[in-house]
Design an enzyme around this catalytic site. Structure first.
Site, PDB file in Angstrom:
ATOM      1  N   CYS A   1      -9.659   3.669 -12.422  1.00 51.34           N
ATOM      2  CA  CYS A   1     -10.045   3.485 -11.620  1.00 51.34           C
ATOM      3  C   CYS A   1     -11.124   4.966 -11.103  1.00 51.34           C
ATOM      4  CB  CYS A   1      -9.615   3.014  -9.968  1.00 51.34           C
ATOM      5  SG  CYS A   1      -9.478   4.731  -9.137  1.00 51.34           S
ATOM      6  N   THR A   2     -11.246   5.620 -12.213  1.00 55.72           N
ATOM      7  CA  THR A   2     -11.680   7.235 -12.158  1.00 55.72           C
ATOM      8  C   THR A   2     -13.632   7.240 -12.158  1.00 55.72           C
ATOM      9  OG1 THR A   2     -10.021   8.249 -13.219  1.00 55.72           O
ATOM     10  CG2 THR A   2     -11.936   9.585 -13.356  1.00 55.72           C
TER      11      THR A   2
END
Length: 394
Positions: free
Chosen positions: A86-87
């Site tokens: 999800c960076t």
């Protein structure tokens, strides 16, 4: 070692972006068997092996999934679970979206499912931060749904906060793809808030709303029961100078809150984050007895502190790996031999175990059985609801 009972009759699952295996713990708690897992991070894979050990009916593949082929995956699989990075989507990331350097691994997940061909599992899940729903004005989420649609899946979208199960505020988004979606539709659910309705309103997407039981209500307290007890002279408590700097950074509202709790006759605990306000580093203490969202320990601002207040005293220290594990619903996770930052990173980048277990019990398993269209009773499992219905008809 995990204590899950393994059975050839249990529905089999693939675990993409496995991390330290918390999705596996949740799936196995609900009666699934995770047959295959993959992650690119060697430190997370070390934690995975450290906890689960080596068993003959499970394969952990360490490495870049772009180097894998669909033919490398086991067959007779019921569920594919993917907690993709999800960076590039989260508020703590770059907001580059699904095409960002790390979050684009999602497309490798889709590719591998497609390459399974006729052996593609009937259920496929994507778990990510809720920011996916608004990333690029909702275009990234629509693109993810379309990708599942192209593989023949109808998609449901849910937002589940771990706070419904453990005292940690940790909302996550779940896209559940079904080859055989239910005919029934749920008009209202707390798991499909208003901000999710945009994707359901898109007529170009194949969506469904499975009928689900009411989830547990969000916890309003309980963090204090998860705190690792340690004596006041433990070296992990900050020294006087550091404590004074912490207290001195608080705003007037924060300082008043802390002082009131400090003067209480009983001890209570709160969590705190370091923020930068107007170019100045400050600490903010939560008002409630619930932990903030655990994050990866990449910097001081992302690491959470524990504040002990009461009986005229105050003390502060960093949150411990044991507390991280407990707040993720994995109190019995094997932490032996792990460095602190390694453990914090592993848990801060994972999905909460009880959320996966609830979803697997109330959604994935009924979907596989073809019982999602059966009436459900609030707070009951599918099996309990079925028994209740039989009782009413008797």
């Amino acid at each position: 070692m995990t204590g899950a009972i393994r059975s050839s009759t249990a529905p089999q699952a693939l675990e993409f972006f496995a991390g330290i295996g918390l999705a596996r713990l949740g799936l196995e708690e609900a009666g699934f068997h995770v047959a295959w897992s993959n992650d690119i991070d060697p430190k997370k894979c070390q934690m995975y092996r450290n906890h689960f050990g080596s068993v003959p009916d499970h394969t952990l593949v360490e490495g870049d999934m772009s180097e894998l082929k669909g033919s490398d995956l086991p067959r007779d699989i019921s569920v594919a679970w993917g907690s993709s990075p999800c960076t590039d989507i989260s508020l703590a990331g770059t907001r580059a979206g699904l095409n960002g350097k790390q979050s684009s691994a999602f497309w490798q997940y889709i590719r591998l499912l497609e390459e399974m061909g006729d052996d593609m599992p009937p259920v496929a899940v994507l778990e990510n931060v809720t920011g996916l729903a608004t990333s690029h004005s909702g275009e990234d989420m629509a693109a993810a749904v379309r990708a599942f649609n192209r593989l023949g899946y109808s998609v449901d979208a849910l937002s589940i906060d771990a706070r419904r199960f453990v005292p940690q505020s940790r909302p996550r988004l779940f896209l559940i793809g079904l080859k055989n979606p239910p005919k029934g539709s749920q008009s209202d659910s707390p798991l499909r808030p208003d901000w999710l309705q945009q994707v359901f309103a898109d007529a170009s997407l194949r969506m469904h709303k499975a009928v689900l039981p009411a989830p547990p209500e969000p916890l309003m307290s309980g963090f204090g029961m998860y705190v690792e007890e340690m004596p006041s002279d433990d070296s992990r408590w900050w020294d006087e100078d550091r404590l004074e700097a912490f207290l001195g950074s608080l705003s007037a509202v924060q300082a008043e809150r802390v002082e009131k709790l400090k003067n209480n006759p009983s001890v209570s605990y709160r969590t705190a984050y370091r923020r930068t306000r107007n170019g100045k580093s400050t600490w903010e203490v939560r008002a409630d007895d619930v932990s903030g969202c655990l994050r990866t320990a990449r910097g001081g601002s992302s690491r959470q502190a524990v504040v002990r207040l009461g009986e005229g005293t105050s003390a502060v220290r960093w949150m411990t790996p044991k507390e991280y594990a407990a707040l993720m619903g994995a109190s019995h996770y094997n932490l032996d031999g792990l460095r602190t930052n390694q453990a914090l990173f592993g848990f801060g980048d994972a999905v909460a175990v009880p959320v996966v277990a609830w979803l697997a019990e109330h959604y994935l398993a009924p979907a596989l059985r073809g019982t999602l269209d059966e009436p459900v009773f609030a707070g009951c499992s599918q099996s309990e609801a079925h028994s209740a219905m039989e009782g009413e008809l008797a």
